[in-house]
Design an enzyme around this catalytic site. Structure first.
Site, PDB file in Angstrom:
ATOM      1  N   HIS A 261       0.849  -1.181   0.000  1.00  0.00           N
ATOM      2  CA  HIS A 261       0.000   0.000   0.000  1.00  0.00           C
ATOM      3  C   HIS A 261       0.885   1.230   0.000  1.00  0.00           C
ATOM      4  O   HIS A 261       2.012   1.198   0.502  1.00  0.00           O
ATOM      5  CB  HIS A 261      -0.915  -0.001   1.234  1.00  0.00           C
ATOM      6  CG  HIS A 261      -1.960   1.058   1.207  1.00  0.00           C
ATOM      7  ND1 HIS A 261      -1.749   2.325   1.725  1.00  0.00           N
ATOM      8  CD2 HIS A 261      -3.216   1.067   0.698  1.00  0.00           C
ATOM      9  CE1 HIS A 261      -2.839   3.050   1.545  1.00  0.00           C
ATOM     10  NE2 HIS A 261      -3.737   2.329   0.925  1.00  0.00           N
TER      11      HIS A 261
ATOM     12  N   ASP B  19      -8.019  -4.606  -0.544  1.00  0.00           N
ATOM     13  CA  ASP B  19      -8.477  -5.165  -1.811  1.00  0.00           C
ATOM     14  C   ASP B  19      -8.004  -6.595  -2.036  1.00  0.00           C
ATOM     15  O   ASP B  19      -8.496  -7.277  -2.939  1.00  0.00           O
ATOM     16  CB  ASP B  19      -8.019  -4.285  -2.976  1.00  0.00           C
ATOM     17  CG  ASP B  19      -8.833  -3.008  -3.057  1.00  0.00           C
ATOM     18  OD1 ASP B  19     -10.032  -3.065  -2.758  1.00  0.00           O
ATOM     19  OD2 ASP B  19      -8.273  -1.960  -3.404  1.00  0.00           O
TER      20      ASP B  19
END
Length: 458
Positions: free
Chosen positions: A330, A389
């Protein structure tokens, strides 16, 4: 008839000219101290604004040294884990309550929450014949593009579309929050009917149902769903609802809003950003990657085979050859993504309920092995962990959501955050956002047409 969408050899040749002329030497970025992606070499984002809407933390100081820490996410000052635990303990779904918090800065009282739900329910309607004339015509597999088209078309029905006073923008925002589930689900049904020759049905949302319940109600031919299915989808929406002002689509909202444009244009721009596979489109890539992984190895419990596959991914030798392990890493978090931490427990429960424990174990193994492989194969400035996700695509598949709706589900959640940030920009921003770009092109003299020599392109 000429096919206007066909890329001719001449166009390809011109594109090659663009690639040649527009390429910038990488050394210039260092020379001029340009922060590519608005991030410095350590990965820290360049400060571009202030917000009260949410806070993300992935590092803290220990003895004067900045070190990575477990990821933290606050919505309006409240830790996301505490917020989720709060409505779960009271056996409530959280989307509407958290929407109120993000939009207005405080948790609603019981009466305020009821009144807010009533406002959203009253706005769950579309202009007369909008579904027939706009959604059903020119249906597309790309539901995100259809969403953007619908949002821009709604401006044509709004007699106050360009009014950017706060009450009007709030009213427009609440309307868009309410109709996004309808637009996305109806757009899918239109595509599924005309594109896949499947049955067409349009179910109206019910005012007594939550947003998550209405999505399942409208999507399924039977209109039925389990309590667990609604609970997990609601959790997915809450966790995707907001993530700071610097994420690409929210920053887009700030930038476009700062120009003084209307709500519909700002949200359409945000949708275009979220659609990108580096942003909201990542969850679909995870499910594609896992599917390819299952086809590529013989034993889904063999850590050695999984490791070898992941190494090939990073070396651009398999799957889409982009060198990425989707769902891992991320821009901000390093040790952990708090949203993924929360979500994983719900994913496991749903997997047991759906008889897909083996697939969940595969995801868990990839989550365990991938950071090790990335650390071995890449020079990275911070740790790598699974992001939200990584599991969301798996959840959507267990909920029988079609892949075409994976990213639109993200949009249905994030429209709340976009709306809060748009209002924050209108309240606080008095300048158009315009960062500087340094020109590194060499000066050239104009050459008259007859002296330019032979054609270089077409």
């Amino acid at each position: 008839m000429t096919d206007i969408f066909h890329t001719t050899p001449e166009i390809i040749h011109l594109a090659e000219q663009c690639a040649k002329e527009d390429k910038i030497d990488a050394q210039f970025y260092t020379q001029y101290e340009v922060k590519q992606g608005l991030r410095d070499v350590s990965g820290t984002g360049v400060m571009a604004g202030l917000t009260t809407i949410s806070m993300i933390q992935s590092q803290h100081y220990e003895n004067g040294v900045l070190v990575p820490c477990e990821g933290v996410l606050h919505y309006r000052g409240i830790n996301i884990k505490q917020l989720v635990q709060g409505f779960l303990q009271d056996h409530r779904l959280g989307y509407e309550e958290v929407s109120y918090l993000l939009l207005f800065g405080e948790l609603p009282s019981s009466s305020e929450l009821s009144a807010f739900k009533k406002i959203l329910a009253e706005k769950q309607t579309l202009p007369t014949n909008f579904v027939r004339d706009i959604i059903m015509k020119a249906p597309s597999k790309d539901i995100m593009n259809t969403l953007a088209r619908c949002v821009l078309t709604l401006a044509s029905y709004d007699t106050h579309a360009d009014d950017i006073s706060l009450p009007n923008v709030l009213n427009q925002s609440l309307m868009l929050i309410s109709v996004f589930p309808m637009l996305a689900v109806y757009a899918y049904h239109a595509y599924n009917h005309y594109g896949n020759d499947d049955s067409l049905y349009i179910h109206h949302p019910q005012p007594n149902l939550s947003t998550a319940e209405n999505i399942l109600h409208m999507l399924r031919s039977t209109k039925t769903y389990s309590e667990m299915e609604a609970k997990v989808l609601d959790m997915a929406l809450v966790l995707h609802m907001e993530h700071g002002g610097g994420n690409n689509s929210t920053f887009t909202t700030h930038v476009v809003t700062s120009s003084g444009t209307d709500t519909y244009s700002a949200i359409a721009a945000a949708l275009g950003s979220l659609k990108g596979p580096k942003h909201g489109g990542a969850n679909g890539k995870v499910t594609e990657m896992i599917k390819h992984l299952k086809e590529s190895i013989t034993d889904l419990t063999d850590e050695r085979q999984i490791r070898e596959y992941l190494i090939k991914l990073l070396r651009k030798e398999t799957f889409d050859k982009k060198g990425l392990i989707y769902g891992m890493g991320h821009a901000v978090y390093s040790i952990s993504d708090p949203r993924a931490d929360i979500f994983k427990a719900f994913v496991e429960d749903l997997a047991k309920d759906k008889g897909r424990e083996q697939e969940f174990q595969l995801y868990s193994l990839v989550e365990k092995i991938a950071p090790e492989v990335i650390a071995e194969e890449r020079k990275i400035y911070k740790g790598v962990s699974a992001n939200v996700d990584f599991y969301s695509g798996f959840v959507y598949s267990m909920l029988d959501l079609p892949e075409e709706l994976y990213t639109p589900m993200f949009a249905i959640a994030r429209i709340v955050g976009w709306s809060a940030h748009r209002m924050e920009e209108l309240i606080n921003g008095n300048k158009i956002i315009r960062p500087a770009y340094e020109s590194v092109s060499a000066e050239k003299e104009y050459v008259r047409l007859e002296k330019r020599g032979k054609d270089r392109t077409i």
